[in-house]
Design a protein around this motif. Structure first.
Motif, PDB file in Angstrom:
ATOM      1  N   TYR A  66       9.207 -58.100-123.472  1.00 53.53           N
ATOM      2  CA  TYR A  66       9.066 -57.940-124.863  1.00 53.53           C
ATOM      3  C   TYR A  66      10.304 -57.504-125.935  1.00 53.53           C
ATOM      4  O   TYR A  66      10.222 -58.110-126.771  1.00 53.53           O
ATOM      5  CB  TYR A  66       7.915 -56.709-125.048  1.00 53.53           C
ATOM      6  N   ARG A  67      11.189 -56.886-125.202  1.00 55.88           N
ATOM      7  CA  ARG A  67      12.435 -56.441-125.803  1.00 55.88           C
ATOM      8  C   ARG A  67      13.234 -57.682-126.069  1.00 55.88           C
ATOM      9  O   ARG A  67      13.957 -57.941-127.142  1.00 55.88           O
ATOM     10  CB  ARG A  67      12.999 -55.440-124.800  1.00 55.88           C
ATOM     11  N   VAL A  68      13.390 -58.565-124.933  1.00 58.98           N
ATOM     12  CA  VAL A  68      14.162 -59.871-125.267  1.00 58.98           C
ATOM     13  C   VAL A  68      13.397 -60.781-126.507  1.00 58.98           C
ATOM     14  O   VAL A  68      14.293 -61.032-127.306  1.00 58.98           O
ATOM     15  CB  VAL A  68      14.224 -60.520-123.883  1.00 58.98           C
ATOM     16  N   HIS A  69      12.066 -60.725-126.426  1.00 57.07           N
ATOM     17  CA  HIS A  69      11.577 -61.815-127.709  1.00 57.07           C
ATOM     18  C   HIS A  69      11.668 -60.903-128.634  1.00 57.07           C
ATOM     19  O   HIS A  69      11.791 -61.703-129.946  1.00 57.07           O
ATOM     20  CB  HIS A  69      10.171 -61.938-127.083  1.00 57.07           C
ATOM     21  N   ALA A  70      11.466 -59.530-128.973  1.00 55.42           N
ATOM     22  CA  ALA A  70      11.541 -59.097-130.371  1.00 55.42           C
ATOM     23  C   ALA A  70      12.928 -59.027-130.596  1.00 55.42           C
ATOM     24  O   ALA A  70      13.292 -59.259-131.826  1.00 55.42           O
ATOM     25  CB  ALA A  70      11.081 -57.523-129.932  1.00 55.42           C
ATOM     26  N   PHE A  71      14.048 -59.099-129.827  1.00 53.16           N
ATOM     27  CA  PHE A  71      15.468 -59.216-130.326  1.00 53.16           C
ATOM     28  C   PHE A  71      15.802 -60.705-130.932  1.00 53.16           C
ATOM     29  O   PHE A  71      16.306 -60.977-131.968  1.00 53.16           O
ATOM     30  CB  PHE A  71      16.364 -59.129-129.141  1.00 53.16           C
ATOM     31  N   VAL A  72      15.123 -61.711-130.156  1.00 49.73           N
ATOM     32  CA  VAL A  72      15.442 -63.217-130.416  1.00 49.73           C
ATOM     33  C   VAL A  72      14.692 -63.662-131.935  1.00 49.73           C
ATOM     34  O   VAL A  72      15.160 -64.402-132.319  1.00 49.73           O
ATOM     35  CB  VAL A  72      15.209 -64.316-129.518  1.00 49.73           C
ATOM     36  N   PHE A  73      13.360 -63.295-131.988  1.00 47.69           N
ATOM     37  CA  PHE A  73      12.625 -63.784-133.071  1.00 47.69           C
ATOM     38  C   PHE A  73      13.227 -63.704-134.286  1.00 47.69           C
ATOM     39  O   PHE A  73      13.153 -64.697-135.148  1.00 47.69           O
ATOM     40  CB  PHE A  73      11.223 -62.884-132.986  1.00 47.69           C
ATOM     41  N   PRO A  74      13.759 -62.640-134.946  1.00 48.73           N
ATOM     42  CA  PRO A  74      14.362 -62.854-136.045  1.00 48.73           C
ATOM     43  C   PRO A  74      15.414 -63.617-136.069  1.00 48.73           C
ATOM     44  O   PRO A  74      15.613 -64.348-137.213  1.00 48.73           O
ATOM     45  CB  PRO A  74      14.904 -61.261-136.293  1.00 48.73           C
ATOM     46  N   LEU A  75      16.235 -63.937-135.043  1.00 46.25           N
ATOM     47  CA  LEU A  75      17.312 -64.694-135.149  1.00 46.25           C
ATOM     48  C   LEU A  75      16.674 -66.208-135.290  1.00 46.25           C
ATOM     49  O   LEU A  75      17.272 -67.148-135.828  1.00 46.25           O
ATOM     50  CB  LEU A  75      17.949 -64.663-133.730  1.00 46.25           C
ATOM     51  N   TRP A  76      15.791 -66.652-134.318  1.00 47.56           N
ATOM     52  CA  TRP A  76      15.005 -67.917-134.677  1.00 47.56           C
ATOM     53  C   TRP A  76      14.392 -68.092-136.132  1.00 47.56           C
ATOM     54  O   TRP A  76      14.583 -69.109-136.422  1.00 47.56           O
ATOM     55  CB  TRP A  76      13.812 -67.937-133.603  1.00 47.56           C
ATOM     56  N   THR A  77      13.952 -67.151-136.510  1.00 42.66           N
ATOM     57  CA  THR A  77      13.532 -67.073-137.861  1.00 42.66           C
ATOM     58  C   THR A  77      14.479 -67.346-138.970  1.00 42.66           C
ATOM     59  O   THR A  77      14.730 -68.440-139.726  1.00 42.66           O
ATOM     60  CB  THR A  77      12.723 -65.934-138.379  1.00 42.66           C
ATOM     61  N   PHE A  78      15.798 -66.739-138.720  1.00 42.24           N
ATOM     62  CA  PHE A  78      16.942 -67.247-139.636  1.00 42.24           C
ATOM     63  C   PHE A  78      17.424 -68.491-139.265  1.00 42.24           C
ATOM     64  O   PHE A  78      17.753 -69.185-140.310  1.00 42.24           O
ATOM     65  CB  PHE A  78      17.954 -66.095-139.146  1.00 42.24           C
ATOM     66  N   ALA A  79      17.194 -69.059-137.968  1.00 42.69           N
ATOM     67  CA  ALA A  79      17.876 -70.478-137.779  1.00 42.69           C
ATOM     68  C   ALA A  79      16.889 -71.311-138.478  1.00 42.69           C
ATOM     69  O   ALA A  79      17.264 -72.485-138.943  1.00 42.69           O
ATOM     70  CB  ALA A  79      17.579 -70.595-136.136  1.00 42.69           C
ATOM     71  N   VAL A  80      15.647 -71.107-138.452  1.00 39.70           N
ATOM     72  CA  VAL A  80      14.647 -72.136-139.304  1.00 39.70           C
ATOM     73  C   VAL A  80      15.006 -72.108-140.611  1.00 39.70           C
ATOM     74  O   VAL A  80      14.956 -73.138-141.298  1.00 39.70           O
ATOM     75  CB  VAL A  80      13.123 -71.569-138.918  1.00 39.70           C
ATOM     76  N   MET A  81      14.939 -71.051-141.199  1.00 37.67           N
ATOM     77  CA  MET A  81      15.218 -70.784-142.549  1.00 37.67           C
ATOM     78  C   MET A  81      16.930 -71.478-143.049  1.00 37.67           C
ATOM     79  O   MET A  81      16.793 -72.118-143.970  1.00 37.67           O
ATOM     80  CB  MET A  81      15.270 -69.091-143.059  1.00 37.67           C
ATOM     81  N   ALA A  82      17.647 -71.334-142.027  1.00 45.92           N
ATOM     82  CA  ALA A  82      18.963 -71.875-142.542  1.00 45.92           C
ATOM     83  C   ALA A  82      18.850 -73.115-142.396  1.00 45.92           C
ATOM     84  O   ALA A  82      19.758 -74.223-143.203  1.00 45.92           O
ATOM     85  CB  ALA A  82      20.197 -71.365-141.663  1.00 45.92           C
ATOM     86  N   GLY A  83      17.961 -73.775-141.443  1.00 46.59           N
ATOM     87  CA  GLY A  83      17.914 -75.181-141.179  1.00 46.59           C
ATOM     88  C   GLY A  83      17.271 -75.810-142.700  1.00 46.59           C
ATOM     89  O   GLY A  83      17.673 -76.775-143.003  1.00 46.59           O
ATOM     90  N   ALA A  84      16.331 -75.133-143.236  1.00 44.91           N
ATOM     91  CA  ALA A  84      15.652 -75.461-144.181  1.00 44.91           C
ATOM     92  C   ALA A  84      16.775 -75.620-145.678  1.00 44.91           C
ATOM     93  O   ALA A  84      16.773 -76.484-146.334  1.00 44.91           O
ATOM     94  CB  ALA A  84      14.481 -74.531-144.691  1.00 44.91           C
ATOM     95  N   ILE A  85      17.475 -74.689-145.573  1.00 47.19           N
ATOM     96  CA  ILE A  85      18.402 -74.392-146.701  1.00 47.19           C
ATOM     97  C   ILE A  85      19.742 -75.783-146.509  1.00 47.19           C
ATOM     98  O   ILE A  85      19.985 -76.430-147.482  1.00 47.19           O
ATOM     99  CB  ILE A  85      19.234 -73.184-146.867  1.00 47.19           C
ATOM    100  N   TRP A  86      19.916 -75.919-145.147  1.00 48.10           N
ATOM    101  CA  TRP A  86      20.910 -76.984-144.876  1.00 48.10           C
ATOM    102  C   TRP A  86      20.129 -78.251-145.429  1.00 48.10           C
ATOM    103  O   TRP A  86      20.564 -79.269-145.759  1.00 48.10           O
ATOM    104  CB  TRP A  86      21.048 -77.055-143.630  1.00 48.10           C
ATOM    105  N   ALA A  87      18.955 -78.554-145.077  1.00 47.32           N
ATOM    106  CA  ALA A  87      18.109 -79.757-145.700  1.00 47.32           C
ATOM    107  C   ALA A  87      18.138 -80.131-147.049  1.00 47.32           C
ATOM    108  O   ALA A  87      18.385 -81.093-147.269  1.00 47.32           O
ATOM    109  CB  ALA A  87      16.851 -79.558-144.964  1.00 47.32           C
ATOM    110  N   GLU A  88      18.063 -78.817-147.734  1.00 47.31           N
ATOM    111  CA  GLU A  88      18.041 -79.216-149.243  1.00 47.31           C
ATOM    112  C   GLU A  88      19.463 -79.674-149.448  1.00 47.31           C
ATOM    113  O   GLU A  88      19.477 -80.304-150.527  1.00 47.31           O
ATOM    114  CB  GLU A  88      17.446 -77.874-149.834  1.00 47.31           C
ATOM    115  N   ASN A  89      20.691 -79.137-149.127  1.00 47.43           N
ATOM    116  CA  ASN A  89      21.842 -79.385-149.233  1.00 47.43           C
ATOM    117  C   ASN A  89      22.027 -80.998-148.954  1.00 47.43           C
ATOM    118  O   ASN A  89      22.660 -81.524-149.675  1.00 47.43           O
ATOM    119  CB  ASN A  89      22.943 -78.564-148.774  1.00 47.43           C
TER     120      ASN A  89
END
Length: 327
Positions: A234-257
């Motif tokens: 649980y601790r490992v996944h609780a750490f990585v989930f916000p990072l994966w969320t950021f990766a998805v959001m950053a990918g969307a911003i890059w796609a717009e550019n």
């Protein structure tokens, strides 16, 4: 700027050396599991209560001399400890060689070294090893080593045999600072997901052994109890989930550019979102419904399965806007 062939060749050599050392590390860590035990074997006691024997039909008792002590059995715990330390040291050495290979690849092409599937695979496996080594600084998780080194070794082997691509410049769509931001988050997430999946698999095996009353029998005795494994996962996944969320959001911003839209339901985008949804369900179920144990582990492993599908099938089989990142 043309690629440096000398640095590219040095990168290849470092990666091949890392493969060899990872293989040796896996053998040593496997030997730790083979010889290891949580309970040390006790030596045969030198002094024992002597048995009184009656000699001559009821005459004075004679104390029979105790038999000579048997040679002490091999202390398998000490042997396992030695193999474990050797395995961890070799893993650190392999990580250093691996890191040198990734850095040299970046210097050879004058950019960040994760512009294609070969480079992404080497970077992702490097992140998995790095996450494991960081965990060893905080927790006693050397028992996890063989389950991390094995997929790292497989990923690197696949990279150098199937996915290998010569060092070259990127296509225009990838020449963006978002390559650094988005892919660094994705690479780190991938490595952490791998470690989390290994912990969940061990949890399921340990939990099954405990339910059958076999917790101290077989290889599962080498790992902590099921509750501790579930908490660590649980601790490992609780750490990585916000990072994966950021990766998805950053990918969307890059796609717009790059393409003029934030989201186009490209297969890569779709499965990245599906992976996010499954891991979100895992954390939500634990936080609100109190799901723990096997049900939570099953959801987390389903999320890792979605990630692997996105990583291999989407990149190598299905054609989409991200196909330039293939071999």
């Amino acid at each position: 700027m043309p690629a440096s062939h000398e640095l590219a060749a040095a990168s290849d050599r470092f990666i091949h050396f890392a493969l060899v050392v990872y293989a040796l590390a896996m053998l040593a860590l496997s030997a730790e599991w083979a010889f290891g035990s949580r309970i040390r074997f006790a030596e045969v006691p030198q002094a024992a209560v002597a048995e009184l024997l009656t000699v001559g039909g009821g005459s004075a008792p004679v104390v029979e001399a105790p038999p000579p002590p048997a040679p002490a059995p091999v202390d398998r715990a000490d042997r396992a400890e030695r193999f474990g330390r050797i395995g961890l040291s070799l893993t650190m050495l392999a990580f250093g060689l691996h890191l040198a290979g990734v850095v040299c690849r970046g210097l050879a092409v004058h950019r960040v070294p994760w512009g294609n599937m070969y480079e992404f695979s080497t970077a992702t496996s490097l992140a998995a090893t790095g996450v494991f080594l960081v965990l060893t600084r905080r927790y006693d998780v050397r028992w996890l080593g063989v389950f991390v080194v094995a997929p790292v070794l497989l990923t690197l082997g696949l990279a150098v045999t199937v996915l290998y691509t010569d060092a070259e410049q990127l296509q225009p769509a990838l020449q963006s600072y978002w390559l650094v931001i988005h892919v660094v988050a994705a690479v780190t997430s991938a490595g952490t997901f791998t470690v989390g999946a290994a912990i969940n698999v061990l949890y399921l095996l340990r939990d099954r052994a405990e339910r059958r009353g076999l917790a101290d029998v077989g290889f599962t005795r080498r790992v902590p109890n099921a509750v501790a494994l579930d908490r660590l996962a649980y601790r490992v996944h609780a750490f990585v989930f916000p990072l994966w969320t950021f990766a998805v959001m950053a990918g969307a911003i890059w796609a717009e550019n790059a393409w003029g839209r934030y989201w186009g339901w490209d297969p890569k985008e779709t499965w990245a979102f599906i992976t996010w949804v499954v891991y979100a369900a895992y954390l939500h179920a634990r936080a609100t419904a109190g799901w723990k144990g096997r049900r939570a582990a099953a959801i987390a492993l389903a999320g890792f399965g979605c990630f692997l599908f996105n990583y291999f099938v989407i990149n190598l089989v299905i054609t989409g806007l991200h196909s330039y990142a293939g071999t």
